[in-house]
Design a protein around this motif. Structure first.
Motif, mmCIF file in Angstrom:
data_model
loop_
_atom_site.group_PDB
_atom_site.id
_atom_site.type_symbol
_atom_site.label_atom_id
_atom_site.label_comp_id
_atom_site.label_asym_id
_atom_site.label_seq_id
_atom_site.Cartn_x
_atom_site.Cartn_y
_atom_site.Cartn_z
ATOM 1 N N ASP A 59 6.350 -1.653 3.887
ATOM 2 C CA ASP A 59 6.738 -2.190 2.581
ATOM 3 C C ASP A 59 5.586 -2.111 1.596
ATOM 4 O O ASP A 59 4.486 -2.543 1.918
ATOM 5 N N ALA A 60 5.856 -1.643 0.398
ATOM 6 C CA ALA A 60 4.810 -1.653 -0.633
ATOM 7 C C ALA A 60 4.435 -3.101 -0.971
ATOM 8 O O ALA A 60 3.265 -3.431 -1.131
ATOM 9 N N ALA A 61 5.432 -3.971 -1.023
ATOM 10 C CA ALA A 61 5.197 -5.353 -1.462
ATOM 11 C C ALA A 61 4.357 -6.150 -0.467
ATOM 12 O O ALA A 61 3.534 -6.974 -0.857
ATOM 13 N N THR A 62 4.547 -5.921 0.828
ATOM 14 C CA THR A 62 3.900 -6.775 1.829
ATOM 15 C C THR A 62 2.819 -6.053 2.624
ATOM 16 O O THR A 62 2.073 -6.699 3.358
ATOM 17 N N ALA A 63 2.758 -4.737 2.551
ATOM 18 C CA ALA A 63 1.878 -3.907 3.392
ATOM 19 C C ALA A 63 2.226 -4.043 4.871
ATOM 20 O O ALA A 63 1.438 -3.695 5.740
ATOM 21 N N VAL A 64 3.411 -4.597 5.132
ATOM 22 C CA VAL A 64 3.863 -4.780 6.518
ATOM 23 C C VAL A 64 4.971 -3.776 6.823
ATOM 24 O O VAL A 64 5.880 -3.573 6.003
ATOM 25 N N LEU A 65 4.902 -3.171 7.980
ATOM 26 C CA LEU A 65 5.954 -2.273 8.443
ATOM 27 C C LEU A 65 7.271 -3.045 8.514
ATOM 28 O O LEU A 65 7.344 -4.072 9.208
ATOM 29 N N HIS A 66 8.282 -2.602 7.807
ATOM 30 C CA HIS A 66 9.597 -3.270 7.773
ATOM 31 C C HIS A 66 9.518 -4.737 7.337
ATOM 32 O O HIS A 66 10.312 -5.564 7.789
ATOM 33 N N GLY A 67 8.541 -5.051 6.488
ATOM 34 C CA GLY A 67 8.307 -6.462 6.134
ATOM 35 C C GLY A 67 9.547 -7.187 5.641
ATOM 36 O O GLY A 67 9.881 -8.281 6.120
ATOM 37 N N THR A 68 10.252 -6.591 4.702
ATOM 38 C CA THR A 68 11.438 -7.243 4.136
ATOM 39 C C THR A 68 12.530 -7.422 5.192
ATOM 40 O O THR A 68 13.164 -8.478 5.293
ATOM 41 N N ALA A 69 12.713 -6.386 6.006
ATOM 42 C CA ALA A 69 13.755 -6.439 7.035
ATOM 43 C C ALA A 69 13.434 -7.504 8.077
ATOM 44 O O ALA A 69 14.331 -8.194 8.578
#
Ligand SMILES: [Mn+2]
Length: 318
Positions: A59-69
């Motif tokens: 995720d661009a927003a969180t820098a986390v892989l699949h963060g939003t999901a």
């Protein structure tokens, strides 16, 4: 107080094992059931919670892989757990990778102040910026205690999901140098924390029982148990994502689970990180099924008494 099985076959918190491949932890619930877990536990089946698709993108927003999901899945899992917890049954969630910890923590957070007993070979206190992959599995405890991007720390309006003072980190054997000093400091001061080596220098059974009693008396209404298969010794549990030498024996872990299960405070748990694709002979899967059956035996419903014919005759009433 039956055990209720819920499958959470999410692999969103792990990076690809190879280009164009997905982490195999998504097959763990199916494999554990195939090895007889439901029957061995005398459990009730509550189906599964379908995770969002794995796209391998950070995720661009969180820098986390699949963060939003992952944040979305935590809510879906907590929703599925709600009726089980409301009924006083004990859900056993079959992961999936360690990012599913957010679902269990959220489900109990909604019901009041609860603890999180984190039995894992790792601290899981990574920060997204501190990794090249952005995989959330190694960040699960950081997110649950309010450290990380807002999207993953404030879920459903709750921040943090668990107060660091209500966390008990047990059995880790990973290296401090992976983590930011500030988060290690948090683990060492605000949280209860006992590394495997320290626990063994005393007497692991006694120290676990004593700490569990103190944890239970700390004002929590109960706790969620996070169980990462990688807390086990690599010789019996090599089918995990981040292998490390040494670890707990299956017998040690089964005994600790028995103590936790008999405490009256275990509200729910998950087992995460078992990857059947790394377990061609299924030896690791069998170890896991055996130790869960043994460790959770105190939760099994008491067997029915003898049939009425064998019961002593009622006392005569004048
Ligand atoms: Mn781990």
């Amino acid at each position: 107080m039956p055990i209720v099985l819920i499958d959470a076959p999410s692999n969103l918190g792990l990076k690809r094992p190879a280009p164009d491949r997905e982490p195999g932890v998504r097959f763990a619930p199916w494999q554990l059931r195939r090895l007889g877990l439901l029957e061995r536990l005398g459990a009730v089946d509550a189906g599964h919670v379908e995770p969002p698709p794995y796209d391998g993108l950070r995720d661009a927003a969180t820098a986390v892989l699949h963060g939003t999901a992952i944040a979305r899945y935590a809510v879906a899992l907590a929703d599925a757990l709600a009726p089980v917890l409301a009924q006083g049954d004990v859900p056993l969630v079959l992961g999936g990778d360690c990012s599913i910890a957010l679902g269990g923590a959220l489900a109990l957070r909604r019901r009041g102040r609860h603890g999180l007993l984190y039995i894992d070979g790792h601290h899981d206190l990574l920060r997204p910026e501190g990794t090249t992959h952005g995989a959330a599995a190694g960040m699960a405890l950081a997110f649950a205690t309010g450290h990380g991007p807002n999207l993953l720390t404030r879920i459903d309006g709750h921040l943090p999901l668990v107060d660091p003072g209500d966390v008990w980190l047990f059995g880790h054997r990973d290296e401090d140098r992976w983590y930011e000093p500030a988060l290690l400091e948090l683990a060492g001061t605000a949280m209860r924390s006992l590394a495997l080596q320290s626990a063994r220098q005393m007497d692991i059974d006694r120290v676990f029982a004593r700490n569990l009693a103190a944890f239970g008396a700390s004002g929590i209404e109960g706790f969620w148990l996070h169980l990462d298969a990688d807390v086990l010794d690599d010789r019996v549990m090599s089918a995990v994502d981040a292998r490390q030498p040494e670890g707990m024996t299956a017998d040690e872990l089964a005994r600790l689970l028995q103590v936790a299960a008999a405490s009256g405070l275990l509200r729910g748990l998950h087992v995460s990180n078992y990857d059947p694709e790394r377990d061609p002979g299924l030896a690791c899967g069998r170890v896991l099924v055996d130790l869960l059956a043994e460790g959770l035996a105190p939760l099994r419903p008491v067997e029915d008494g003898p049939p009425a014919d064998d019961a002593p005759p009622p006392e005569a009433v004048d």
